[in-house]
Design a protein around this motif. Sequence first.
Motif, PDB file in Angstrom:
ATOM      1  N   PRO A  26       0.878  -1.151  -0.020  1.00  0.00           N
ATOM      2  CA  PRO A  26       0.077   0.068  -0.048  1.00  0.00           C
ATOM      3  C   PRO A  26       0.961   1.226  -0.032  1.00  0.00           C
ATOM      4  CG  PRO A  26       0.093  -1.040   2.405  1.00  0.00           C
ATOM      5  CD  PRO A  26       0.599  -1.685   1.229  1.00  0.00           C
ATOM      6  N   VAL A  27       0.498   2.098  -0.984  1.00  0.00           N
ATOM      7  CA  VAL A  27       1.226   3.316  -1.081  1.00  0.00           C
ATOM      8  C   VAL A  27       0.970   4.394   0.015  1.00  0.00           C
ATOM      9  CG1 VAL A  27       1.437   5.467  -2.541  1.00  0.00           C
ATOM     10  CG2 VAL A  27       1.102   3.253  -3.557  1.00  0.00           C
ATOM     11  N   ASP A  28       2.014   4.654   0.669  1.00  0.00           N
ATOM     12  CA  ASP A  28       1.903   6.068   1.723  1.00  0.00           C
ATOM     13  C   ASP A  28       1.776   7.321   0.998  1.00  0.00           C
ATOM     14  OD1 ASP A  28       2.841   6.850   4.584  1.00  0.00           O
ATOM     15  OD2 ASP A  28       3.899   8.399   3.045  1.00  0.00           O
ATOM     16  N   ARG A  29       0.638   7.937   1.295  1.00  0.00           N
ATOM     17  CA  ARG A  29       0.098   9.180   0.823  1.00  0.00           C
ATOM     18  C   ARG A  29       1.406  10.267   0.723  1.00  0.00           C
ATOM     19  NH1 ARG A  29      -1.129  14.017   2.231  1.00  0.00           N
ATOM     20  NH2 ARG A  29      -0.601  13.603   4.388  1.00  0.00           N
ATOM     21  N   LEU A  30       1.980  10.544   1.556  1.00  0.00           N
ATOM     22  CA  LEU A  30       3.165  11.490   1.627  1.00  0.00           C
ATOM     23  C   LEU A  30       4.145  11.129   0.682  1.00  0.00           C
ATOM     24  CD1 LEU A  30       4.394  14.406   2.549  1.00  0.00           C
ATOM     25  CD2 LEU A  30       5.199  13.206   4.526  1.00  0.00           C
ATOM     26  N   GLU A  31       4.748   9.880   0.717  1.00  0.00           N
ATOM     27  CA  GLU A  31       5.735   9.482  -0.167  1.00  0.00           C
ATOM     28  C   GLU A  31       5.215   9.567  -1.604  1.00  0.00           C
ATOM     29  OE1 GLU A  31       8.704   5.703  -0.878  1.00  0.00           O
ATOM     30  OE2 GLU A  31       6.851   5.551   0.353  1.00  0.00           O
ATOM     31  N   LEU A  32       3.992   9.197  -1.906  1.00  0.00           N
ATOM     32  CA  LEU A  32       3.673   9.320  -3.238  1.00  0.00           C
ATOM     33  C   LEU A  32       3.365  10.754  -3.600  1.00  0.00           C
ATOM     34  CD1 LEU A  32       1.943   7.924  -5.603  1.00  0.00           C
ATOM     35  CD2 LEU A  32       0.047   9.029  -4.645  1.00  0.00           C
ATOM     36  N   LEU A  33       3.212  11.529  -2.881  1.00  0.00           N
ATOM     37  CA  LEU A  33       2.990  13.075  -3.330  1.00  0.00           C
ATOM     38  C   LEU A  33       4.313  13.740  -3.428  1.00  0.00           C
ATOM     39  CD1 LEU A  33      -0.046  14.435  -1.049  1.00  0.00           C
ATOM     40  CD2 LEU A  33       0.121  13.648  -3.433  1.00  0.00           C
ATOM     41  N   VAL A  34       5.220  13.314  -2.656  1.00  0.00           N
ATOM     42  CA  VAL A  34       6.725  14.021  -2.910  1.00  0.00           C
ATOM     43  C   VAL A  34       7.238  13.564  -4.120  1.00  0.00           C
ATOM     44  CG1 VAL A  34       9.031  13.660  -1.652  1.00  0.00           C
ATOM     45  CG2 VAL A  34       7.139  14.307  -0.409  1.00  0.00           C
ATOM     46  N   ARG A  35       7.146  12.047  -4.498  1.00  0.00           N
ATOM     47  CA  ARG A  35       7.797  11.730  -5.644  1.00  0.00           C
ATOM     48  C   ARG A  35       7.133  12.212  -6.937  1.00  0.00           C
ATOM     49  NH1 ARG A  35      10.116   5.809  -4.554  1.00  0.00           N
ATOM     50  NH2 ARG A  35      10.778   5.912  -2.478  1.00  0.00           N
ATOM     51  N   VAL A  36       5.747  12.008  -6.802  1.00  0.00           N
ATOM     52  CA  VAL A  36       4.952  12.575  -8.042  1.00  0.00           C
ATOM     53  C   VAL A  36       5.335  14.224  -8.349  1.00  0.00           C
ATOM     54  CG1 VAL A  36       2.800  13.536  -8.982  1.00  0.00           C
ATOM     55  CG2 VAL A  36       3.014  11.265  -7.817  1.00  0.00           C
ATOM     56  N   ARG A  37       5.649  14.961  -7.099  1.00  0.00           N
ATOM     57  CA  ARG A  37       5.961  16.383  -7.324  1.00  0.00           C
ATOM     58  C   ARG A  37       7.303  16.521  -7.696  1.00  0.00           C
ATOM     59  NH1 ARG A  37       4.868  21.446  -5.515  1.00  0.00           N
ATOM     60  NH2 ARG A  37       6.751  22.450  -4.729  1.00  0.00           N
ATOM     61  N   SER A  38       8.336  15.468  -7.346  1.00  0.00           N
ATOM     62  CA  SER A  38       9.696  15.825  -7.941  1.00  0.00           C
ATOM     63  C   SER A  38       9.686  15.204  -9.309  1.00  0.00           C
ATOM     64  CB  SER A  38      10.491  14.439  -7.024  1.00  0.00           C
ATOM     65  OG  SER A  38      11.943  14.717  -7.409  1.00  0.00           O
ATOM     66  N   GLN A  39       9.018  14.217  -9.622  1.00  0.00           N
ATOM     67  CA  GLN A  39       9.115  13.791 -11.208  1.00  0.00           C
ATOM     68  C   GLN A  39       8.430  14.720 -12.087  1.00  0.00           C
ATOM     69  OE1 GLN A  39      10.703  11.464 -12.514  1.00  0.00           O
ATOM     70  NE2 GLN A  39      11.520  10.550 -10.619  1.00  0.00           N
ATOM     71  N   LEU A  40       7.372  15.490 -11.487  1.00  0.00           N
ATOM     72  CA  LEU A  40       6.695  16.563 -12.473  1.00  0.00           C
ATOM     73  C   LEU A  40       7.771  17.601 -12.659  1.00  0.00           C
ATOM     74  CD1 LEU A  40       3.202  16.459 -10.945  1.00  0.00           C
ATOM     75  CD2 LEU A  40       3.822  15.887 -13.501  1.00  0.00           C
ATOM     76  N   GLN A  41       8.221  17.913 -11.509  1.00  0.00           N
ATOM     77  CA  GLN A  41       9.345  19.118 -11.623  1.00  0.00           C
ATOM     78  C   GLN A  41      10.725  18.681 -12.481  1.00  0.00           C
ATOM     79  OE1 GLN A  41      11.248  20.232  -7.864  1.00  0.00           O
ATOM     80  NE2 GLN A  41      11.519  22.450  -8.710  1.00  0.00           N
ATOM     81  N   ILE A  42      11.264  17.901 -12.491  1.00  0.00           N
ATOM     82  CA  ILE A  42      12.107  17.027 -13.221  1.00  0.00           C
ATOM     83  C   ILE A  42      11.728  17.230 -14.831  1.00  0.00           C
ATOM     84  CG2 ILE A  42      13.686  15.206 -14.269  1.00  0.00           C
ATOM     85  CD1 ILE A  42      13.431  14.256 -11.034  1.00  0.00           C
ATOM     86  N   HIS A  43      10.516  16.627 -15.161  1.00  0.00           N
ATOM     87  CA  HIS A  43       9.830  16.613 -16.392  1.00  0.00           C
ATOM     88  C   HIS A  43       9.753  18.212 -16.765  1.00  0.00           C
ATOM     89  CE1 HIS A  43       7.679  15.335 -19.871  1.00  0.00           C
ATOM     90  NE2 HIS A  43       6.495  15.879 -19.331  1.00  0.00           N
ATOM     91  N   HIS A  44       9.174  18.973 -15.801  1.00  0.00           N
ATOM     92  CA  HIS A  44       9.070  20.516 -16.137  1.00  0.00           C
ATOM     93  C   HIS A  44      10.414  21.247 -16.881  1.00  0.00           C
ATOM     94  CE1 HIS A  44       7.470  24.657 -16.011  1.00  0.00           C
ATOM     95  NE2 HIS A  44       8.523  24.923 -15.177  1.00  0.00           N
ATOM     96  N   LEU A  45      11.279  20.854 -15.859  1.00  0.00           N
ATOM     97  CA  LEU A  45      12.708  21.480 -16.093  1.00  0.00           C
ATOM     98  C   LEU A  45      13.525  21.079 -17.431  1.00  0.00           C
ATOM     99  CD1 LEU A  45      14.266  21.295 -12.448  1.00  0.00           C
ATOM    100  CD2 LEU A  45      13.543  23.257 -13.811  1.00  0.00           C
ATOM    101  N   ARG A  46      13.042  19.462 -17.556  1.00  0.00           N
ATOM    102  CA  ARG A  46      13.496  18.969 -19.079  1.00  0.00           C
ATOM    103  C   ARG A  46      13.021  19.610 -20.225  1.00  0.00           C
ATOM    104  NH1 ARG A  46      13.057  12.694 -17.368  1.00  0.00           N
ATOM    105  NH2 ARG A  46      15.025  12.400 -16.621  1.00  0.00           N
ATOM    106  N   ARG A  47      11.909  20.228 -19.869  1.00  0.00           N
ATOM    107  CA  ARG A  47      11.079  20.789 -21.060  1.00  0.00           C
ATOM    108  C   ARG A  47      11.771  22.056 -21.353  1.00  0.00           C
ATOM    109  NH1 ARG A  47       5.059  18.999 -19.812  1.00  0.00           N
ATOM    110  NH2 ARG A  47       5.330  20.810 -18.174  1.00  0.00           N
ATOM    111  N   GLU A  48      11.871  22.640 -20.143  1.00  0.00           N
ATOM    112  CA  GLU A  48      12.392  24.141 -20.195  1.00  0.00           C
ATOM    113  C   GLU A  48      13.860  24.071 -20.916  1.00  0.00           C
ATOM    114  OE1 GLU A  48      12.404  26.039 -16.344  1.00  0.00           O
ATOM    115  OE2 GLU A  48      10.363  26.655 -16.578  1.00  0.00           O
ATOM    116  N   LEU A  49      14.683  23.139 -20.556  1.00  0.00           N
ATOM    117  CA  LEU A  49      15.962  22.799 -21.187  1.00  0.00           C
ATOM    118  C   LEU A  49      16.061  22.753 -22.504  1.00  0.00           C
ATOM    119  CD1 LEU A  49      19.175  22.711 -20.648  1.00  0.00           C
ATOM    120  CD2 LEU A  49      18.487  20.317 -19.972  1.00  0.00           C
TER     121      LEU A  49
END
Length: 166
Positions: A127-150
């Motif tokens: 079972p997924v921990d809510r906080l861990e999921l949110l931290v990882r989703v936010r982190s991966q979304l930020q990386i994706h956003h930065l890649r697009r900017e680059l």
Amino acid sequence: MTTPPNPPAHRPSTPATTFNPAGSTVLIVDDNEPNLELLRAYLDQLRCRSLLARDGAEALELFRKESPDLVLLDIMMPRMSGFQVCEAIRAEEGEPRTPVIVVTALNQVADVERAVEAGADDFLTKPVDRLELLVRVRSQLQIHHLRRELLAARAEVKRLREEQSG
């Protein structure tokens, strides 16, 4: 003997911009309806738009149609496994790569290795921990956003160089 004063803390010259995941589109893929609803409820806290797919074929169709910013992907599904879905996504997309977080009941090292080989960026065990999921989703979304900017910045530099030389 007196001790020297502590040096001032280093402060960046420009304020850091804070990434906001609101409005990002996340494709959630799971054949279990309660899991879909739970993950969607968690993502609502980030104000993400959620797309729901109940099998691999539906996931690929939505991926092609909607171009999500991130995929949360179950592994054990009928007809097409999450491994196969991830491999299909990687085979047809270019840069920037869409982050894929595997969310599964599988928890062996071999499962993690197989997910990475298929192209997954991260791995969470149910079972997924809510906080861990949110931290990882936010982190991966930020990386994706930065890649697009680059990539956009590189394209602009290339355009300017061609403009100057031509």
